[in-house]
Design a protein around this motif. Structure first.
Motif, PDB file in Angstrom:
ATOM      1  N   TYR A  34     -27.403 -34.226  23.479  1.00  0.00           N
ATOM      2  CA  TYR A  34     -27.974 -34.283  24.822  1.00  0.00           C
ATOM      3  C   TYR A  34     -29.315 -33.572  24.984  1.00  0.00           C
ATOM      4  O   TYR A  34     -30.030 -33.836  25.947  1.00  0.00           O
ATOM      5  CB  TYR A  34     -26.981 -33.735  25.846  1.00  0.00           C
ATOM      6  N   ILE A  35     -29.647 -32.658  24.089  1.00  0.00           N
ATOM      7  CA  ILE A  35     -30.938 -31.985  24.263  1.00  0.00           C
ATOM      8  C   ILE A  35     -32.092 -32.989  24.146  1.00  0.00           C
ATOM      9  O   ILE A  35     -33.163 -32.769  24.713  1.00  0.00           O
ATOM     10  CB  ILE A  35     -31.142 -30.818  23.268  1.00  0.00           C
ATOM     11  N   TYR A  36     -31.863 -34.082  23.442  1.00  0.00           N
ATOM     12  CA  TYR A  36     -32.894 -35.125  23.381  1.00  0.00           C
ATOM     13  C   TYR A  36     -33.201 -35.634  24.779  1.00  0.00           C
ATOM     14  O   TYR A  36     -34.359 -35.740  25.192  1.00  0.00           O
ATOM     15  CB  TYR A  36     -32.428 -36.269  22.483  1.00  0.00           C
ATOM     16  N   SER A  37     -32.149 -35.957  25.530  1.00  0.00           N
ATOM     17  CA  SER A  37     -32.345 -36.473  26.880  1.00  0.00           C
ATOM     18  C   SER A  37     -32.875 -35.399  27.821  1.00  0.00           C
ATOM     19  O   SER A  37     -33.775 -35.645  28.622  1.00  0.00           O
ATOM     20  CB  SER A  37     -31.016 -37.026  27.415  1.00  0.00           C
ATOM     21  N   ALA A  38     -32.316 -34.182  27.721  1.00  0.00           N
ATOM     22  CA  ALA A  38     -32.713 -33.102  28.630  1.00  0.00           C
ATOM     23  C   ALA A  38     -34.184 -32.728  28.477  1.00  0.00           C
ATOM     24  O   ALA A  38     -34.854 -32.376  29.455  1.00  0.00           O
ATOM     25  CB  ALA A  38     -31.831 -31.872  28.395  1.00  0.00           C
TER      26      ALA A  38
END
Length: 432
Positions: A34-38
């Motif tokens: 999820y850090i990619y999206s965040a």
């Protein structure tokens, strides 16, 4: 020496320890995912030539979708591995792949430094992470479901989404800390976005060592099917109805989940015109409540069954999605946006809290990890991974509201599946 006849309290303690160990590894996996999206709002400009913000987000969303397209590969490879070599071995390997992908993103030079190689390496990193998370879902869902007792299977398996959301919250928490306490907006855009990927790589290595100490499930160790016939595509397609059910019941739920969790941060900035800091805070608060609701609905499913919850999600999601998103796109009030997203997520909880156990209860042990992971990954790749890209594409062409109808239609299609499927709590293929 291990007691060959453990007491019921010792069995319970062992079960809780195993579920905790599996869940913590799941948390780290999903943080890395999820850090990619965040952080895509900050690193989009580092990998693509300067254009308008929607175009840059569209490019990063496209790579996000590529990661999803690799999830069926991961579901197939890791599912086969888990059904042949064990749930523990597959869980350990999947988190190793995730660590490699995060480390790669942390050190990739920008487009200005290496040109077209920058987005190509980013694609490679997301391919590794896609394979990892594609295998993670099916294997962890199987592991948690097999570790739980029949009476509390919905409750314990719901912790898969607790840790999944906790991973997303951890990603948002790191973003909030960097935004508000440590770095300026300019620093985040320039180099600060690399920090969470480096943290993720380290955490994934730690999770890998933690998972090496997990105990294998009794369901797997007692299985007598010959090793070569476990986890094969041929064995999986001996259960065609179950495979189609997984795809059908996943479609609406995964679109709703990725719309109201992952995509919402960008929607609030790009459509509702909230600041990046406000959008991040709204996302974090709504996801926190969403996380706490998972075990409650999992417990409810142990009392009333899985099917009533799925039908409630289908009906409420079909009725409310369009008005919620239309109002959300026009509001500039912080609390109104928070309330609307929270309503949508609580409706989605009716699906997320039990989707793991429903799928696990559809398959026998010799193809369970593959049966849960592979068709689920296909559905998520087609519908969940593409949701953000479809939404941004519609917006760029001036038809943002078409996406609202698209989400509604996917949920409505799954409602038909829920209406005609049996209740897996009553007809489970999982033994005690």
């Amino acid at each position: 020496m291990t007691d060959p006849n453990p007491t019921s309290s010792e069995k319970s303690a062992h079960r809780l320890k195993s579920i905790f160990g599996g869940s913590i590894g799941n948390l780290v996996e999903w943080y890395d995912w999820y850090i990619y999206s965040a952080f895509s709002l900050y690193f989009a400009g580092a990998f693509f030539p300067e254009k308008n913000e929607t175009a840059q987000l569209l490019n990063t969303a496209g790579i996000f979708a590529i990661g999803f397209l690799m999830r069926p590969v991961g579901g197939w490879l890791m599912g086969t591995y888990a059904d042949r070599k064990g749930r523990k071995a597959a869980l350990t390997f999947s988190v190793l792949l995730m660590s490699a992908g995060s480390l790669l993103i942390a050190v990739i030079p920008s487009y200005n430094q290496i040109g077209i190689l920058a987005p190509l390496v980013l694609v490679l990193a997301r391919i590794l992470q896609g394979i990892s998370v594609g295998g993670e879902y099916g294997t962890s869902a199987t592991y948690l479901s097999e570790m739980a007792t029949k009476k509390h299977r919905g409750y314990y398996s719901s912790f898969q989404y607790v840790t999944l959301i906790m991973g997303q919250l951890l990603a948002l928490g790191v973003l909030v800390l960097l935004q508000r306490c440590f770095l300026t907006q300019a620093q985040l855009h320039a180099w600060g976005w690399r920090i969470p990927f480096a943290i993720g790589a380290v955490l994934a290595v730690s999770a890998m060592y933690l998972r090496r100490s997990l105990t294998e499930t009794e369901s797997f160790t007692r299985e007598t099917t010959p090793g070569k016939t476990r986890g094969t595509i041929e064995a999986l397609f001996e259960h065609p109805k179950a495979v189609l059910l997984v795809i059908g019941l996943t479609m609406g739920g995964t679109v709703a989940f990725y719309t109201f969790s992952t995509y919402m941060q960008k929607f609030l900035v790009n459509t509702s015109k909230f600041s990046k800091d406000e959008a991040t805070l709204i996302s974090a608060l709504t996801l926190f409540v969403f996380m706490l609701a998972q075990p409650l609905f999992g417990l409810l499913s142990d009392k009333v069954g899985r099917k009533p919850l799925l039908i409630a999600f289908g009906v409420l999601g079909t009725i409310t999605t369009y008005p919620i998103m239309t109002t959300l796109g026009k509001t500039h009030d912080f609390w109104m946006a928070l309330a609307l997203i929270l309503i949508a997520l609580l409706i989605t909880t009716l699906y997320t809290a039990i989707n793991a156990v429903v799928k696990a209860e559809l398959f026998p042990v010799n193809v369970r990890a593959l049966g849960v992971g592979f068709p689920y990954a296909i559905a998520v790749s087609l519908f969940g991974g593409s949701a953000e890209y479809i939404a941004l594409s519609f917006k760029e062409h001036g038809h943002a509201d078409w996406f609202y109808w698209y989400v509604t239609g996917c949920i409505f299609a799954s409602l038909f599946v829920y209406a005609f499927m049996g209740d897996t709590k009553k007809y489970s293929k999982m033994e005690e």
